[in-house]
Design an enzyme around this catalytic site. Structure first.
Site, PDB file in Angstrom:
ATOM      1  N   ASP A 128     -67.195 -14.127   6.224  1.00  0.00           N
ATOM      2  CA  ASP A 128     -67.529 -13.960   4.812  1.00  0.00           C
ATOM      3  C   ASP A 128     -66.432 -13.293   3.989  1.00  0.00           C
ATOM      4  OD1 ASP A 128     -69.915 -15.230   4.763  1.00  0.00           O
ATOM      5  OD2 ASP A 128     -71.163 -13.444   4.632  1.00  0.00           O
ATOM      6  N   HIS A 143     -59.653 -18.549   6.702  1.00  0.00           N
ATOM      7  CA  HIS A 143     -59.122 -18.159   8.001  1.00  0.00           C
ATOM      8  C   HIS A 143     -58.398 -19.370   8.569  1.00  0.00           C
ATOM      9  CE1 HIS A 143     -61.114 -14.308   7.935  1.00  0.00           C
ATOM     10  NE2 HIS A 143     -62.295 -14.864   7.762  1.00  0.00           N
ATOM     11  N   GLY A 200     -66.014 -23.178   3.120  1.00  0.00           N
ATOM     12  CA  GLY A 200     -64.710 -22.707   2.692  1.00  0.00           C
ATOM     13  C   GLY A 200     -64.246 -21.463   3.414  1.00  0.00           C
ATOM     14  N   LYS A 201     -64.760 -21.220   4.614  1.00  0.00           N
ATOM     15  CA  LYS A 201     -64.421 -19.985   5.325  1.00  0.00           C
ATOM     16  C   LYS A 201     -63.354 -20.189   6.393  1.00  0.00           C
ATOM     17  CE  LYS A 201     -69.101 -18.164   4.603  1.00  0.00           C
ATOM     18  NZ  LYS A 201     -70.400 -17.879   5.240  1.00  0.00           N
ATOM     19  N   VAL A 202     -63.397 -21.326   7.056  1.00  0.00           N
ATOM     20  CA  VAL A 202     -62.494 -21.562   8.175  1.00  0.00           C
ATOM     21  C   VAL A 202     -61.770 -22.887   7.948  1.00  0.00           C
ATOM     22  CG1 VAL A 202     -62.358 -22.034  10.647  1.00  0.00           C
ATOM     23  CG2 VAL A 202     -63.913 -20.275   9.809  1.00  0.00           C
TER      24      VAL A 202
END
Lengths: 377, 377, 377, 377
Positions: B268, B283, B311-313
């Site tokens: 997050d 990330h 949209g985090k990794v």
């Protein structure tokens, strides 16, 4: 950078029509336990908790089987092991007298091992690939692995040709697979084969559901074209033959990769021997690698303690390992190999026992046992 | 013979009243990745299929993180890892600059690591043991591992004493755990500790649900006895601090063992940084070891591709490994250690960044980024 | 024909650029246990084997909790339950006095329930969808469910606004969520909400890792913009408050959906009460629905018998159910609802107890217990 | 209170010598889908997410098969389903023309269904029971279910007697099971039997690994006592017969409970028909209930999309349901039963087709197809 390319890089949205040759590129390579000594690693794992400890203990139990002169070892195989890179491990176990009989699913022995011996390959694939695209290209997918369907058809028909060449009588799967080995001894394009090395070492291979694989296609083709004169595959004969091995052995141990029919079939020989009037003991040793859950009540995930309630597996030297086989088997196999206790172990050549024997009892030990059983009943 | 005695041998039916000292006998030993070079083994696994290939690729991605100068590495820990023998692995990652921040469950950091640093031990236990017998003996069971409940109470109260000694204001868990490290730097009976080595190396440790562990007992005792003047644990401050680290790093990678809160919390930070107006990237690297199933929709087993939709990794260098941590982490950790690319890596000492900073933005990079973000909005 | 369109039909290979509005079409609908009486079905399941029997027994244990006047019931929630269509089940449990306190993950309470109360929806999605496409459209995916990221940002900022409006002191998550309920009592666009109905019924909701959700974004925004004067979320206060409830109840029962922090947190109140000097008993009843495997040693899948070794859960009325919650909870919830034993049950309104109390002990029962505990020690 | 007594109450530590009659007390009862109308419940589930939606869609697909006049339905059974209380469900599917052929493991058909038809029972057991105690009492355990081993031996020998009575030639398992049905039509003590109702309805039952069950003991006893003149079980004939059914049907659908050999065997008929020169289509419909994980690459958990790459299963109307069968099958079976579309469906009586046919092609449709295939090649 990591070896496998990312799907999005490899097949961008505007390339929905890859060629077959673009997808069958990287071959699966088989791991070689002889190259990796993990004895210290696995012993260290046995001092931890959870699956590492279980894996360590399972490896130690397998090693104990190899040190026990009286113990016959049955290897049970289920899951797509050979296509996944575990062929060399099994070949090395066979060649080094680390296993005396094999019970397997058909896919492992025929679609994967015999298939590679014919010169074909498995390829790295993408688990997220569009299966409709693959189907149109005649590429079969096993999770993250690709196979050329056209090559598999050659494997099917080779089995059919072998069937055509044999005497039209009931055969055990073990007898048929022996003929596949004989075929390979002449025609193999790749000699690193479980079927071939088992043929060479007289290690019998049983596939209790033999029609349920590439051989099945060849067999029904054979029967369909020869409606009045054809061979058949007698699964009862398989069970009787494996039971003979159990009766012949003083002690026995099971090394089970996955569950399914092979696990049950091999365990049942204890009850079968007893049922025929022989005083056979439970399997003294038993290890199983599986990710099957225990809670659905199916056999694949059932504990070896549960098997004890059935009188099939002794307590004391049994161990379940909750792990996927491609990680666990190289560790357990390498441990047992590098401990070296197989060096003092004689080949049991059970194929000879089964080929020479028509009826039981035949060995002195069997005669003794049958007499003893009769006397005590 | 296998190391662990069988339950039936050890506790025959007529011994339903074992003594505590008879059950707390064999200590869990922590595996030492420095002693086991598995680089060739893991590279070979990466050429197979299924979980072995995934594990190989995950190890290679972790190594790629270590080779990337711009990449900050966040280690996420869930499950009973320290009690299971993985403490030394994490200590070695911390000491060798192979990890820059840790996000964990409380049990791992307090009940298990801090507990052992106080001189206590975990013991091999029996998964089939009668839990009512254990309860009466004050032995706590974690699957196949035993803990002395009386010793755990000392751990609880030590946390309470530390709380009593601190300023009565909101602390992040990271600040509190730093004080636990400071306590250990004086009082540790066993210095092989994640908390202590992270203190020494200025690696921050975050426990987003900090009351949910042994420390929680100490903390409520502290608050209950000091109703009008006590410290509190501010979980929002934790999130802000970890987000500062994400903002400060040019690139970031996640090494996740298990799922749960730590996995989500670390992921997050990308959204959080963006939400605060900083132009942080996803990330870039992410690996996760888990046996959680994907099909129940819970976060623990959710794929890293799913995290991409949020949209985090980033895609391209993410890999899930379906394996239990006691087997997979020694292999991945050993691979990365023996590849040696950590040798060129500087310590990031994020604890200093967080201790020195009251408000953001503070670093030049942060100021630049905030300006850029403001300009483009 | 089946309701959900097939991916290949819906998004043919040549349409790699769907519009957001084409993907957010079919809303997830929440199942209504009041409409489906499964009492006879579940009783029949209790006479079978495997998971059906476990599910039947768990439903019967929950019903036994509702019949036990002395028993306070704590509902523990983990996994993406509300987005999956289980919101109405939980709302009905709250409204009908079938639960006295809730411990949950943040995503369930904030990202999913509060989110829907603000007027937003969850949509049927495709588990095989290209996540890169989704990310570019700002659609978040939870397994087979889609969320509009833009709407989620409004949820984040609403939490931030609530934080801005509150007194700058440590709050328990329970206090903050109560303010979210108060906000909804005025502004809700959809009043079928767990947060709102719990507000109305004075049922406290605890989220031990409260920053680990949409609220976390709002909270750090609040703290970041108000570096010197802001509220904080005190997770220790949460633990103390939930322990007060445990101390106040004569008996207690846990209904756990999934594992994670909520399971551990609620179980720990037994030890916490004891640690504070109160003679609290173990949780008398406990049921858990989970697909987590037991063999990785993590808490989520740990058996309730294991919890007995810790002195947390009594034996005799505990039951694990190995099933995914969207199937199992409607059956168990419907069973308990249609048995009707909640009709004789009074609302415990624990929110009032917690709001009125500053220090413990406060009730007569608590004073008695503390005295008794002191006398016996 | 909950029905099943707790182990600790029932067998206190000082009673390690229970009698057999004390353990075989509560009989497993079979659920009756005719008594429980879950159409509205399952339709509601189809509007949720995760496994509930999958289950709802699978039920709708099964109903679509029943509405499709051209579709032959093959039911695949693996796992301990009959012992777990699902016998009546399968009997009702057979009696109401909801299934046209069955492919199963041997244990389900022989050890469990035929066993109960002989008048024996399955009993509720304890998953934590000491298996050594059970073994000494001759009680076999299947997870949480007990069986009297002495009764199972009668089942074994009854199979042997049937074998002794038959012509000494290769039989398909289908032919042998038909004789078991004929035996039951005279001798059954419990007429609620899958084997018997399939005999009555001319629904063929195939067990591709037929020696791997109680019948195997009877068969090897038969062969061992009659070394020169005995019947055999031809698994190739099974495959040819099932393929004939596939060839004869215009469309086909698979309802798979569990994975294993039955799943693969039934899927392979598409390839087999093609291999014999017939223009058979893929299975148009396919649903599977399983808890097997997809990530070990084994067939049991492999997705039906993967089966599409092999050209076995069409996309569009396939659905995996991640659930344990004792919960999912009653819901899916009840849904299809109460929708009532089976009422317009004619019995296909495939047993007659197989008994009447010696060679293929025999039906007009088959002749047409073979001609067409020859013309186009």
């Amino acid at each position: 950078m990591p070896a496998t390319r990312n799907r999005l890089e490899a097949y961008p949205p505007n390339d929905m029509n890859p060629k077959k040759s673009e997808l069958l590129v990287e071959e699966i390579e088989h791991i070689d336990i002889k190259q990796h000594n993990v004895v210290a690693l696995v012993d260290a794992m046995s001092k931890m908790a959870f699956s590492a400890r279980d894996l360590g203990r399972a490896a130690q139990i397998y090693d104990a089987m190899l040190r026990d002169d009286e113990c016959a070892i049955i290897l049970c195989l289920a899951g797509s092991l050979i296509s996944a890179g575990l062929k060399q491990v099994v070949v090395d176990l066979v060649r080094n007298n680390m296993v005396d009989a094999i019970v397997s699913t058909g896919a492992i022995i025929v679609d994967q091992d015999f298939f590679e011996a014919l010169g074909f390959k498995h390829y790295k694939g993408d688990v997220f690939m569009n299966d409709d695209v693959l189907r149109r290209l005649a590429i079969d997918r096993i999770y993250d692995t690709y196979i050329d369907e056209d090559q598999l058809r050659i494997c099917d028909s080779t089995c059919g040709e072998i069937a055509d060449s044999l005497e039209p009588r009931p055969h055990s799967s073990r007898e048929f697979i022996r003929e596949m080995g004989r075929y390979l001894s002449e025609h193999a394009k790749n000699r690193e084969s479980v079927v071939l090395s088992a043929f060479d070492k007289n290690v019998p291979i049983f596939v209790p559901a033999f029609s349920d694989c590439s051989a099945g296609f060849g067999l029904i083709h054979h029967q369909y074209r020869n409606p009045n004169r054809h061979l058949s595959i007698d699964s009862a004969k398989d069970f009787l033959e494996l039971t003979k091995i159990k009766i012949d052995s003083k002690q026995s141990g099971l090394v089970m990769i996955g569950g399914g029919v092979p696990k049950n079939f091999a365990q049942d020989t204890v009850v079968a021997g007893d049922y025929l009037g022989f005083d056979v003991g439970m399997h003294k040793y038993a290890v199983q690698i599986t990710v099957a859950d225990v809670r659905d009540g199916a056999l694949s995930g059932s504990t070896l303690k549960e098997a004890n309630s059935w009188g099939k597996v002794d307590l004391g030297a049994e161990q379940m390992v909750y792990a996927e086989a491609t990680i666990a088997l190289p560790l357990i196999g390498s441990y047992a190999y590098h401990k070296g206790n197989w060096k003092n172990r004689a080949a049991r050549t059970y194929t000879k026992l089964l080929d020479d024997t028509v009826a039981m009892p035949v060995t002195n030990r069997q005669a003794e046992m049958a007499t003893a059983a009769a006397a005590s009943s």
